[in-house]
Design a protein around this motif. Sequence first.
Motif, PDB file in Angstrom:
ATOM      1  N   GLU A   2      31.159   8.467 -23.876  1.00 40.78           N
ATOM      2  CA  GLU A   2      31.782   7.167 -24.078  1.00 40.78           C
ATOM      3  C   GLU A   2      30.976   6.047 -23.413  1.00 40.78           C
ATOM      4  OE1 GLU A   2      35.736   7.215 -22.621  1.00 40.78           O
ATOM      5  OE2 GLU A   2      36.426   8.793 -23.972  1.00 40.78           O
ATOM      6  N   PRO A   4      30.961   2.947 -21.321  1.00 40.61           N
ATOM      7  CA  PRO A   4      31.938   2.409 -20.358  1.00 40.61           C
ATOM      8  C   PRO A   4      32.410   1.002 -20.709  1.00 40.61           C
ATOM      9  CG  PRO A   4      30.120   3.471 -19.217  1.00 40.61           C
ATOM     10  CD  PRO A   4      29.731   3.392 -20.662  1.00 40.61           C
ATOM     11  N   TYR A   5      33.634   0.694 -20.291  1.00 42.76           N
ATOM     12  CA  TYR A   5      34.162  -0.658 -20.432  1.00 42.76           C
ATOM     13  C   TYR A   5      33.365  -1.617 -19.543  1.00 42.76           C
ATOM     14  CZ  TYR A   5      38.296   1.561 -22.496  1.00 42.76           C
ATOM     15  OH  TYR A   5      39.143   2.292 -23.291  1.00 42.76           O
ATOM     16  N   THR A  58      27.723   5.196 -14.732  1.00 43.99           N
ATOM     17  CA  THR A  58      29.159   5.367 -14.903  1.00 43.99           C
ATOM     18  C   THR A  58      29.460   6.331 -16.046  1.00 43.99           C
ATOM     19  OG1 THR A  58      29.710   3.199 -13.975  1.00 43.99           O
ATOM     20  CG2 THR A  58      31.311   4.174 -15.489  1.00 43.99           C
ATOM     21  N   LYS A  62      31.412  10.014 -15.569  1.00 46.63           N
ATOM     22  CA  LYS A  62      32.607  10.427 -16.310  1.00 46.63           C
ATOM     23  C   LYS A  62      32.399  11.759 -17.002  1.00 46.63           C
ATOM     24  CE  LYS A  62      35.237   7.585 -18.554  1.00 46.63           C
ATOM     25  NZ  LYS A  62      36.469   7.696 -17.740  1.00 46.63           N
ATOM     26  N   THR A  85      32.049  -1.392 -11.978  1.00 50.24           N
ATOM     27  CA  THR A  85      32.047  -0.762 -13.304  1.00 50.24           C
ATOM     28  C   THR A  85      32.589   0.654 -13.223  1.00 50.24           C
ATOM     29  OG1 THR A  85      30.211  -2.133 -14.061  1.00 50.24           O
ATOM     30  CG2 THR A  85      30.601  -0.083 -15.261  1.00 50.24           C
ATOM     31  N   ARG A  88      36.339   0.400 -12.738  1.00 47.62           N
ATOM     32  CA  ARG A  88      37.009  -0.036 -13.972  1.00 47.62           C
ATOM     33  C   ARG A  88      37.162   1.117 -14.953  1.00 47.62           C
ATOM     34  NH1 ARG A  88      39.283  -0.375 -17.942  1.00 47.62           N
ATOM     35  NH2 ARG A  88      39.363  -2.034 -19.511  1.00 47.62           N
ATOM     36  N   ASN A  89      36.248   2.078 -14.896  1.00 44.02           N
ATOM     37  CA  ASN A  89      36.264   3.192 -15.832  1.00 44.02           C
ATOM     38  C   ASN A  89      36.826   4.482 -15.234  1.00 44.02           C
ATOM     39  OD1 ASN A  89      34.679   2.426 -18.526  1.00 44.02           O
ATOM     40  ND2 ASN A  89      33.770   1.296 -16.823  1.00 44.02           N
TER      41      ASN A  89
END
Length: 216
Positions: A2, A4-5, A58, A62, A85, A88-89
Motif C-alpha cells: 500500500e 502510505p497516506y 513507512t 507496514k 508519516t 499517520r499510517n
Amino acid sequence: METPYTDHLTVDDYEQVYEPAEDTFLLLDALEADIPYIRKIKPLICLEIGSGSGVIVTALAKQLTETFCMASDINAHACRTTLRTAKRNGTHVDTINCNLLDCVREKCIDLLVFNPPYVVTTDDEMKNQSFAESQVSSNLVYSWAGGKYGRRVIDELLIRLDGILSTKGVLYLLALRENKPDKLISELYTLGFMAIKFLERRIPGEYLYVIKVTRK
C-alpha cells in the motif's frame, strides 16, 4: 504494498522535504514486486537513507512487521516528517539525523533502500554543502544535487557498502540514465557485489532504474 497516506503533510512540509514523485513510486513498485524475496531473507534491520517524507520506509514498515525499520536523513525536518508519516499510517519507524551511514553500526543492515540525490550538477555545488546548511529551512538541494554524473553521493555509498550491508543484505538503489548504471553495476561487481537493473521506467524528462544489489 500500500502507498502510505500523506494527507497530513502540508505545503510548508514540502518546502523542506522532497515531495513523493515518479521516482518514489518506481521504487515503491520495485519493492512491492520483490517482497517475496525480501520476506525470504527475513531482514532484521531495514534502513532507508534519505527518507524525505517517509513514504518508502513507512510502506516497508507496514509490510515487514518483524523487521526493525529506520531511516536516516541529513535534513532534521525530514526525520520529523518521517516519524509523522509512520504514525499517520499506524506503524513505527526510528529516525537518525545524520549524513548517509555515519551513525550506523558495521555490517548490520539486511535491507537498504536509497533514492539518492542523482541529478547531474557541478562539483562546486556539492562542495559548498555542509551538515549545518542542510538544517536550514527550504534548503532542498541535498535531495537532488548529485555532482558530476549525479554520482558523488552514490559513489560515497559504494565505498562504504561492504562495511554496512550484512552477509544476507540487499540494496535497492534508484539511478538515472545519466548516472551510467551499466558502469555502476560493473563497479559494484569489482567491489564484491552482484547488481541487476531490477526495474526501469521512462518518465517525462528522465529514464530511471532501480538497481538491486546483493553480495556475490
